[in-house]
Design an enzyme around this catalytic site. Structure first.
Site, PDB file in Angstrom:
ATOM      1  N   GLU A   1       0.808  -1.226   0.000  1.00 14.53           N
ATOM      2  CA  GLU A   1       0.000   0.000   0.000  1.00 14.53           C
ATOM      3  C   GLU A   1       0.840   1.275   0.000  1.00 14.53           C
ATOM      4  OE1 GLU A   1      -2.826  -0.404   3.218  1.00 14.53           O
ATOM      5  OE2 GLU A   1      -3.383  -2.412   2.584  1.00 14.53           O
TER       6      GLU A   1
ATOM      7  N   HIS B   1     -10.304  -6.204  -1.782  1.00  7.30           N
ATOM      8  CA  HIS B   1     -11.305  -5.836  -0.768  1.00  7.30           C
ATOM      9  C   HIS B   1     -12.446  -5.116  -1.494  1.00  7.30           C
ATOM     10  CE1 HIS B   1      -8.953  -7.015   2.677  1.00  7.30           C
ATOM     11  NE2 HIS B   1      -7.925  -6.287   2.276  1.00  7.30           N
TER      12      HIS B   1
ATOM     13  N   GLU C   1      -6.119 -10.726  -0.561  1.00  8.79           N
ATOM     14  CA  GLU C   1      -6.894 -10.399   0.654  1.00  8.79           C
ATOM     15  C   GLU C   1      -8.384 -10.294   0.322  1.00  8.79           C
ATOM     16  OE1 GLU C   1      -5.377  -6.955   2.731  1.00  8.79           O
ATOM     17  OE2 GLU C   1      -3.288  -7.477   2.339  1.00  8.79           O
TER      18      GLU C   1
ATOM     19  N   ASP D   1     -12.205 -10.129   0.159  1.00  4.97           N
ATOM     20  CA  ASP D   1     -13.481 -10.199   0.879  1.00  4.97           C
ATOM     21  C   ASP D   1     -14.438  -9.207   0.225  1.00  4.97           C
ATOM     22  OD1 ASP D   1     -12.468  -7.794   1.968  1.00  4.97           O
ATOM     23  OD2 ASP D   1     -12.208  -8.624   3.974  1.00  4.97           O
TER      24      ASP D   1
ATOM     25  N   ASN E   1       2.064  -5.304  -2.959  1.00  7.52           N
ATOM     26  CA  ASN E   1       0.679  -5.646  -2.625  1.00  7.52           C
ATOM     27  C   ASN E   1      -0.139  -4.371  -2.396  1.00  7.52           C
ATOM     28  OD1 ASN E   1      -1.257  -7.719  -1.857  1.00  7.52           O
ATOM     29  ND2 ASN E   1      -1.031  -7.019   0.266  1.00  7.52           N
TER      30      ASN E   1
HETATM   31  O1  G3I Z   1      -3.321  -6.206  19.399  1.00  6.43           O
HETATM   32  C1  G3I Z   1      -4.233  -5.219  19.899  1.00  6.43           C
HETATM   33  C2  G3I Z   1      -4.727  -5.626  21.232  1.00  6.43           C
HETATM   34  O2  G3I Z   1      -3.645  -5.635  22.118  1.00  6.43           O
HETATM   35  C3  G3I Z   1      -5.804  -4.633  21.667  1.00  6.43           C
HETATM   36  O3  G3I Z   1      -6.346  -5.036  22.884  1.00  6.43           O
HETATM   37  C4  G3I Z   1      -6.911  -4.549  20.632  1.00  6.43           C
HETATM   38  C5  G3I Z   1      -7.975  -3.515  20.990  1.00  6.43           C
HETATM   39  O4  G3I Z   1      -8.603  -3.007  19.837  1.00  6.43           O
HETATM   40  O5  G3I Z   1      -6.348  -4.181  19.431  1.00  6.43           O
HETATM   41  C6  G3I Z   1      -5.394  -5.119  18.954  1.00  6.43           C
HETATM   42  O6  G3I Z   1      -4.892  -4.669  17.771  1.00  6.43           O
HETATM   43  C7  G3I Z   1      -5.733  -4.790  16.631  1.00  6.43           C
HETATM   44  C8  G3I Z   1      -4.971  -5.590  15.588  1.00  6.43           C
HETATM   45  O7  G3I Z   1      -5.727  -5.645  14.390  1.00  6.43           O
HETATM   46  C9  G3I Z   1      -4.657  -7.006  16.047  1.00  6.43           C
HETATM   47  O8  G3I Z   1      -5.829  -7.699  16.303  1.00  6.43           O
HETATM   48  C10 G3I Z   1      -6.044  -3.399  16.090  1.00  6.43           C
HETATM   49  O9  G3I Z   1      -6.874  -2.716  17.007  1.00  6.43           O
HETATM   50  C11 G3I Z   1      -6.733  -3.505  14.763  1.00  6.43           C
HETATM   51  O10 G3I Z   1      -6.860  -2.202  14.203  1.00  6.43           O
HETATM   52  C12 G3I Z   1      -5.913  -4.369  13.818  1.00  6.43           C
HETATM   53  O11 G3I Z   1      -6.618  -4.450  12.596  1.00  6.43           O
HETATM   54  C13 G3I Z   1      -5.927  -5.076  11.524  1.00  6.43           C
HETATM   55  C14 G3I Z   1      -5.674  -4.051  10.416  1.00  6.43           C
HETATM   56  O12 G3I Z   1      -5.056  -4.698   9.315  1.00  6.43           O
HETATM   57  C15 G3I Z   1      -4.778  -2.908  10.906  1.00  6.43           C
HETATM   58  O13 G3I Z   1      -4.472  -2.041   9.890  1.00  6.43           O
HETATM   59  C16 G3I Z   1      -6.795  -6.187  10.984  1.00  6.43           C
HETATM   60  O14 G3I Z   1      -6.925  -7.215  11.981  1.00  6.43           O
HETATM   61  C17 G3I Z   1      -6.192  -6.780   9.722  1.00  6.43           C
HETATM   62  O15 G3I Z   1      -7.121  -7.646   9.115  1.00  6.43           O
HETATM   63  C18 G3I Z   1      -5.898  -5.644   8.730  1.00  6.43           C
HETATM   64  O16 G3I Z   1      -5.284  -6.226   7.589  1.00  6.43           O
HETATM   65  C19 G3I Z   1      -4.965  -5.326   6.523  1.00  6.43           C
HETATM   66  C20 G3I Z   1      -3.769  -5.901   5.797  1.00  6.43           C
HETATM   67  O17 G3I Z   1      -2.714  -6.133   6.704  1.00  6.43           O
HETATM   68  C21 G3I Z   1      -3.308  -4.970   4.653  1.00  6.43           C
HETATM   69  N1  G3I Z   1      -4.402  -4.681   3.765  1.00  6.43           N
HETATM   70  C22 G3I Z   1      -5.632  -4.203   4.391  1.00  6.43           C
HETATM   71  C23 G3I Z   1      -6.086  -5.183   5.476  1.00  6.43           C
HETATM   72  C24 G3I Z   1      -7.400  -4.763   6.057  1.00  6.43           C
HETATM   73  O18 G3I Z   1      -7.265  -3.526   6.709  1.00  6.43           O
END
Ligand code: G3I
Length: 397
Positions: A170, A258, A289, A291, A216
């Site tokens: 990105e 997406h 990715e 969905d 990507n």
């Molecule tokens: O790890 C913390 C945890 O300690 C905390 O308690 C909790 C409270 O909200 O948050 C946790 O972190 C979260 C993390 O995922 C791990 O679960 C973040 O809030 C959350 O924002 C984060 O979201 C991820 C996102 O990337 C972040 O940008 C999604 O799971 C993940 O599916 C998403 O994946 C991205 C790809 O890497 C790149 N392309 C887009 C895709 C979708 O956004």
């Protein structure tokens, strides 16, 4: 493109499928393709069907169906979060390899390939890094060295175990960003300039000569105006062409996929044309990715079938468009969904105004949706002459 640079993986796929289908069809027990997994059906074409894996869900003993489906339905896995920099090095110099190691070991035990995600991204960076840059305690020169060290350390640790690495993720802006003319955006471009992209690929290659190295991004499923000022696909195409022309070891372009049912999205021929154009640069492609989310209107949330059914149908159609296009282009090596069940999808947590969801191929009770069945039928009904085994590039030195 030199033919000798390409390796046909079809024979390997056929052998793998033969091994997977250990029960031969007999007159009393005919071969039933609908009873096969996405993994098995994909490998008929040499195509890996993968999923992003949430390690908390994989380790949740009260949720055994999650692990069962990751194991049985997919031939490739991607770490949804645990290979991101903030997870791997939460404290400077102190690494947390456990969850990422666990996924790589899990994949090996289940004979699955691994897509490494992600080496360089502007999100989910450790706070010590971003705050150090913000307060000036980390200089630009030191930042570049930290990035080199990060890539080298991570790629080295998993050397020989990662099939495809998302090296840079990105890096390009969207038309809704400011300025609206497409440009290299985010933390790395701001602090190091766009030269970090070529550097990242070179450092990754130095650490693993065999992994396929990918760029990507999202919203690059089809070409638009053709003007790189507002057509992100064209911008990424031009970037890839320029990197290849300069001998940078980029082997593939991953299109995230997406999508949302509220948007126009694309038809199969548009997406096929885009994949073919990238293939013309000599790079592999992949959907990385996928969905397809929907707006959860009050009626959807109340369970109104007249509102839910068209969304499920539209979602299935969009999953299918990307799958058919991937099947049609031999350089499209894998089709990965970003989570496979609605109870473990990033979508509801991310899009909450208006709320969105229903983005995956299984519902929250692990019941397969129309999208799952459409993917399956795409894999079953495809074959020569239009769908041929995959061809993978040799990793570029
Ligand atoms: O790890 C913390 C945890 O300690 C905390 O308690 C909790 C409270 O909200 O948050 C946790 O972190 C979260 C993390 O995922 C791990 O679960 C973040 O809030 C959350 O924002 C984060 O979201 C991820 C996102 O990337 C972040 O940008 C999604 O799971 C993940 O599916 C998403 O994946 C991205 C790809 O890497 C790149 N392309 C887009 C895709 C979708 O956004």
């Amino acid at each position: 493109m030199k033919l000798r640079q390409w390796t046909t993986v079809g024979a390997v796929a056929v052998a793998t499928v033969a091994a997977l289908n250990t029960v031969p069809a007999t007159a009393s027990r005919p071969y039933d393709p609908t009873a096969q997994s996405l993994a098995t059906l994909g490998l008929r074409h040499g195509l890996h069907v993968g999923t992003a894996v949430n390690m908390d869900a994989l380790n949740d003993a009260s949720d055994p169906q999650y692990r069962k489906l990751v194991t049985s339905e997919f031939s490739s896995v991607t770490a949804e979060n645990v290979m991101k920099w903030e997870s791997l090095e939460p404290t400077r110099g102190s690494y947390n390899w456990g969850p990422a190691d666990q996924l790589v070991d899990f994949a090996k035990r289940n004979r699955q390939s691994v897509r490494g995600h992600v080496l360089v991204w502007h999100n989910q960076l450790p706070a010590w890094l971003t705050s150090g840059v913000a307060d000036g305690s980390i200089s630009k020169q030191e930042l570049r060295e930290l990035l080199r060290k990060h890539i080298t350390t991570v790629v080295n640790r998993y050397k020989g175990k990662i099939w495809q690495w998302d090296v840079v993720n990105e890096a390009v802006s969207d038309p809704w960003d400011t300025p609206s003319t497409l440009h290299y955006k985010g933390f790395w471009a701001e602090h190091l300039g766009p030269g970090y992209i070529a550097d990242a690929f070179r450092w990754a290659r130095a650490a693993d000569p065999k992994a396929l190295l990918f760029y990507n991004d999202y919203n690059i499923e089809a070409f638009g105006s053709g003007n790189p000022a507002d057509d992100k696909t064209q911008f990424v195409y031009d970037m890839t062409k320029s990197l290849r022309a300069r001998g940078v070891p980029i082997d593939g372009v991953g299109s995230q996929g997406h999508l949302g049912t509220q948007y126009g999205n694309f038809d199969t021929l548009q997406v096929t044309a885009a994949l073919k154009k990238f293939a013309g640069l000599g790079v592999a492609t992949a959907f990385t990715e996928v969905d397809v989310r929907s707006q959860l209107t009050a009626a959807v949330q109340a369970g109104n079938a007249e509102e839910i059914n068209p969304r499920l149908q539209a979602s299935a159609a969009n999953f299918s468009v990307l799958m058919k296009a991937c099947l049609a282009v031999r350089s499209c090596l894998s089709y990965t969904v970003w989570g496979f069940s609605d109870n473990h999808s990033w979508v509801p947590g991310w899009f909450d105004d208006p709320p969105e969801g229903l983005a995956t191929i299984y519902d929250e009770n692990y019941q397969p949706k129309r999208a799952y069945h459409e993917l399956k039928s795409d894999l079953i009904f495809a074959g020569p002459p239009y769908v041929q085994p995959r061809v993978a590039p040799k990793p570029r030195r």
